[in-house]
Every structure is written in structure tokens, then in C-alpha cells.
Design a protein around this motif. Structure first.
Motif, PDB file in Angstrom:
ATOM      1  N   ARG A 206     -52.558  39.879 185.827  1.00 31.26           N
ATOM      2  CA  ARG A 206     -53.644  39.194 185.114  1.00 31.26           C
ATOM      3  C   ARG A 206     -53.097  38.197 184.105  1.00 31.26           C
ATOM      4  NH1 ARG A 206     -55.835  44.332 185.684  1.00 31.26           N
ATOM      5  NH2 ARG A 206     -55.105  44.994 183.637  1.00 31.26           N
ATOM      6  N   THR A 207     -52.036  38.557 183.413  1.00 30.87           N
ATOM      7  CA  THR A 207     -51.431  37.652 182.429  1.00 30.87           C
ATOM      8  C   THR A 207     -50.841  36.423 183.105  1.00 30.87           C
ATOM      9  OG1 THR A 207     -50.914  39.523 180.980  1.00 30.87           O
ATOM     10  CG2 THR A 207     -49.692  37.470 180.611  1.00 30.87           C
ATOM     11  N   ILE A 208     -50.071  36.627 184.157  1.00 30.58           N
ATOM     12  CA  ILE A 208     -49.448  35.510 184.871  1.00 30.58           C
ATOM     13  C   ILE A 208     -50.516  34.639 185.527  1.00 30.58           C
ATOM     14  CG2 ILE A 208     -47.822  34.871 186.717  1.00 30.58           C
ATOM     15  CD1 ILE A 208     -46.466  36.144 184.302  1.00 30.58           C
ATOM     16  N   PHE A 209     -51.556  35.269 186.061  1.00 22.26           N
ATOM     17  CA  PHE A 209     -52.648  34.519 186.683  1.00 22.26           C
ATOM     18  C   PHE A 209     -53.325  33.595 185.669  1.00 22.26           C
ATOM     19  CE2 PHE A 209     -57.102  34.031 187.927  1.00 22.26           C
ATOM     20  CZ  PHE A 209     -56.963  33.558 189.227  1.00 22.26           C
ATOM     21  N   ARG A 210     -53.569  34.098 184.465  1.00 21.22           N
ATOM     22  CA  ARG A 210     -54.188  33.257 183.430  1.00 21.22           C
ATOM     23  C   ARG A 210     -53.274  32.104 183.043  1.00 21.22           C
ATOM     24  NH1 ARG A 210     -56.109  38.375 181.111  1.00 21.22           N
ATOM     25  NH2 ARG A 210     -54.283  38.293 179.795  1.00 21.22           N
TER      26      ARG A 210
END
Length: 75
Positions: free
Chosen positions: A47-51
Motif C-alpha cells: 500500500r505504501t509503495i503503491f501510493r
């Protein structure tokens, strides 16, 4: 909050690195042999990398990495 300024070449390289990381994490998340806690940690990192990737990617490119949360919660 931190801010960065990237030129075109650096932005493309960052996008490439983030895509490769997202690909690896998707592969790991599909591996049923991994412990549930490990998969949960990978999902949080995803989720962090996707954002981060969402800030530089086009909607078309981003759609490739969108995950179905309903499916994930049931498995």
C-alpha cells in the motif's frame, strides 16, 4: 513531509524501481506458502509503495497494480 524534485530521467527511473518492487510484492502475495503475518506485512508495504507510484504514474499504468481488497480479505 519531505519533498523531492526529479528531472524526467530520474522520474522514469523511480517509476521503474517502484514497478519492479510492486511486481515482486504481488508475486509474494500470491504465494500461499507464506505465513499470514508475513503476507499482511507485505500487503502493508505494498500500500505504501503503491501510493508512492500513484504520484508519478498515469491512471492507465496505475490500474495494473490496483488490488481487489474484497478478494484479499477473504483469503
Amino acid at each position: 513531509m519531505l519533498g523531492f524534485l526529479f528531472n524526467d530521467k530520474e522520474c522514469k527511473e523511480l517509476g521503474y524501481m517502484l514497478r519492479k518492487e510492486l511486481d515482486e510484492m504481488l508475486l509474494d502475495l500470491s504465494d500461499q506458502r507464506l505465513d499470514k503475518d508475513v503476507r499482511r506485512a507485505i500487503a502493508a508495504r505494498y500500500r505504501t509503495i503503491f501510493r508512492m507510484y500513484a504520484r508519478i504514474a498515469t491512471p492507465k499504468d496505475l490500474s495494473r497494480y490496483a488490488r481487489n481488497h474484497r478478494y484479499i480479505q477473504n483469503h
